[in-house]
Write a protein that holds these residues in place. Sequence first.
Motif, mmCIF file in Angstrom:
data_model
loop_
_atom_site.group_PDB
_atom_site.id
_atom_site.type_symbol
_atom_site.label_atom_id
_atom_site.label_comp_id
_atom_site.label_asym_id
_atom_site.label_seq_id
_atom_site.Cartn_x
_atom_site.Cartn_y
_atom_site.Cartn_z
ATOM 1 N N GLU A 1 0.813 -1.228 0.000
ATOM 2 C CA GLU A 1 0.000 0.000 0.000
ATOM 3 C C GLU A 1 0.842 1.272 0.000
ATOM 4 O OE1 GLU A 1 0.759 -0.935 4.282
ATOM 5 O OE2 GLU A 1 -0.158 -2.129 2.703
ATOM 6 N N GLN B 1 -5.956 11.386 -5.441
ATOM 7 C CA GLN B 1 -5.882 9.953 -5.138
ATOM 8 C C GLN B 1 -4.731 9.605 -4.205
ATOM 9 O OE1 GLN B 1 -5.270 11.148 -8.286
ATOM 10 N NE2 GLN B 1 -3.587 10.044 -9.230
ATOM 11 N N THR C 1 -4.965 6.694 -1.945
ATOM 12 C CA THR C 1 -6.107 6.928 -1.050
ATOM 13 C C THR C 1 -6.978 5.690 -0.918
ATOM 14 O OG1 THR C 1 -6.110 9.229 -1.745
ATOM 15 C CG2 THR C 1 -8.066 8.461 -0.613
ATOM 16 N N GLU C 2 -7.195 4.962 -2.016
ATOM 17 C CA GLU C 2 -8.086 3.805 -1.944
ATOM 18 C C GLU C 2 -7.452 2.597 -1.267
ATOM 19 O OE1 GLU C 2 -5.915 3.316 -5.841
ATOM 20 O OE2 GLU C 2 -7.074 4.978 -5.040
ATOM 21 N N SER C 3 -6.129 2.595 -1.056
ATOM 22 C CA SER C 3 -5.480 1.420 -0.470
ATOM 23 C C SER C 3 -5.379 1.462 1.054
ATOM 24 C CB SER C 3 -4.085 1.223 -1.064
ATOM 25 O OG SER C 3 -3.234 2.274 -0.677
ATOM 26 N N SER D 1 -6.908 3.509 4.813
ATOM 27 C CA SER D 1 -7.819 4.470 5.451
ATOM 28 C C SER D 1 -6.995 5.418 6.306
ATOM 29 C CB SER D 1 -8.843 3.731 6.321
ATOM 30 O OG SER D 1 -8.185 3.128 7.413
#
Length: 151
Positions: A45, A104, A123-125, A127
């Motif tokens: 990540e 992102q 960002t999506e990988s 929190s």
Amino acid sequence: MSFIDKPYAQLQKKIEEFRISLIQSRLEIPTEEPPVLLRQFARRETLALLYHNIKTGTTIFPQLRPGPEVQQTEMMQTFWGFFCDANTALRIPGVSEFGITRDQYRFYVRSEGVHKLYMLFATESVSSESVAAIATDVLKKCALTIGGATP
């Protein structure tokens, strides 16, 4: 098959010159440090990281994972932009952690004593809640790698 019709005494000087030349040519090859890989410190990540020990001056800045050049250029530009913003924020008394989320990318910086860690994520990988735990793990690995005290 070859045949040498000269006595050894006549060839000895040339053989010795060749041996010395061979040894010297080996010594001139510079030894190169192996590249520092991101996977040695962080999981998938993490897109980029920079660790700096301000006491010793030691810095760890692993190579980015392989990918398209356009994508790597964008990540590096984003990283250095966030880096500048984070350094400005860390100059404020009492600030030891700082996070930025833009487009992102999620950027996180932590300063603990002599240790500073800057990390870039997608960002999506990750929190925003998990970033601090990831940074703690990476900070320990970096400090142990350089032989310093862990934070």
